[in-house]
Scaffold this motif. Sequence first.
Motif: not given
Length: 434
Positions: A174-181, A233-240, A269-276
């Motif tokens: 679930f993308p972190l970008a989908s969370a408001t806060d 993680l928010a930055a990683i989602e923005a660039i990858i 937490e990066l492992l926990h939120l990025l299943p792959s």
Amino acid sequence: MASEDPPSLALKQALCYTCWNISSNLSRCLACKRVSYCSKNCQKQDWNRNHKALCKKLVALNESKGYLPSSNRCWKDYYAEQVYHSLILMISYEPYCYHCYRRESQIEDGARLKTCQYCRLTSFCPSCQPTHPSAECATLQVIATDDRILVDLRRRTGRSSTIAFTGLPRQQHFPLASATDWYDYYTRLSDKGGLRFKMNRDLKYQGHDRKEREFVEGIRYGTNTTTYQLTLLAAIEAIIPNVSTRASINLHIIGAAGAEFASAPAFEELLHLLPSLTALHLSFVGKNVFVPHEEGTKTQDLHTLQCCTTCTTMGRSISFTTWRGPYHAYVDTDSYKTPDLAAAFHSGFSVDEQADWYPTIEYLAHASHPTLFTAARNFEILGEMEIWKSLGAAFVRNAEVNKWKGMSPSLVVYGDRPNEVSYRNHWWYIVEQK
């Protein structure tokens, strides 16, 4: 315990300066009147440790100031005194009147400042009204609460930070970008859904159970640790673009110091939120980086962070290396490998050590990878943008308020106004790769 910097409440004389006990019967040092203790034993400990050498200087400082009238005194007068005496911590945090900005040594002879009964961090002289804005007081009450959490945490564990992240790896991305806060993160992306109706968007508890309140306050305080991982993680989602399918990620933490190392376990937490994601590699680079041997600037040892049982069983891992020295020198070593993302948290390069930072900033303006930067205050961002502009840098993400900033505020010593607070990683931006 007081070998570390005391909490704000202790510096404001609302806690014992030695043991940090909360007491309604604190006694001040009769000579300097700048520190308070809960017992003669605590006063003796502090005297033998360092107050004996400092007390005479503080007494002389009190005598040099003398009485000042409350009228015609402005914040700039107080600020100038702060900067002049910035090397002494207890002077930096010394209580002053919220309205006329006088310290106790500057008000009527024998008179004392009165402390706000709610936040315990704001003071008033006898000549001024004992009031300040309720919203401001509420924020300072959070600082007071966090000070008590810090005291309890150090007593129980010896640590000054706590980590509250997802207990088990997520099976779906679930993308972190989908969370408001942070509220969304805890109740929807993480596994704290049971708190959905027990705390608000500011992570403040809404019920009456003492244990639940302590737990909610603990996870809010813990955002000052996990702000690093969620911001990354928010930055990683923005660039990858394909982050949800990436098996490995390589991150460089530039200028790394104590706060980044204290948060190291939370990188799971990066492992926990990025299943792959199966392999996360971190490189901590900076002049203050701890290295296990004297030749840390020449060689790198590979270390691993302990992961949860589930991640370990799945063959997932976090490895890290350290290198002491400036980043622009690190890129010329055999150890360097181009990262997916580099990050500099609270570098302050436009304010402090500009000459030392400039070669690194000059390199990063045209590096072959993107770089994340954060700052606590807006004037730092404005200064940094001027430097990037002069270097012709471009941005993946322009400077803006970071929704993954820490939720635990801190008092600003050299603020632009009374009771100014800052938040960890408040501002962020990402410099584009070339």
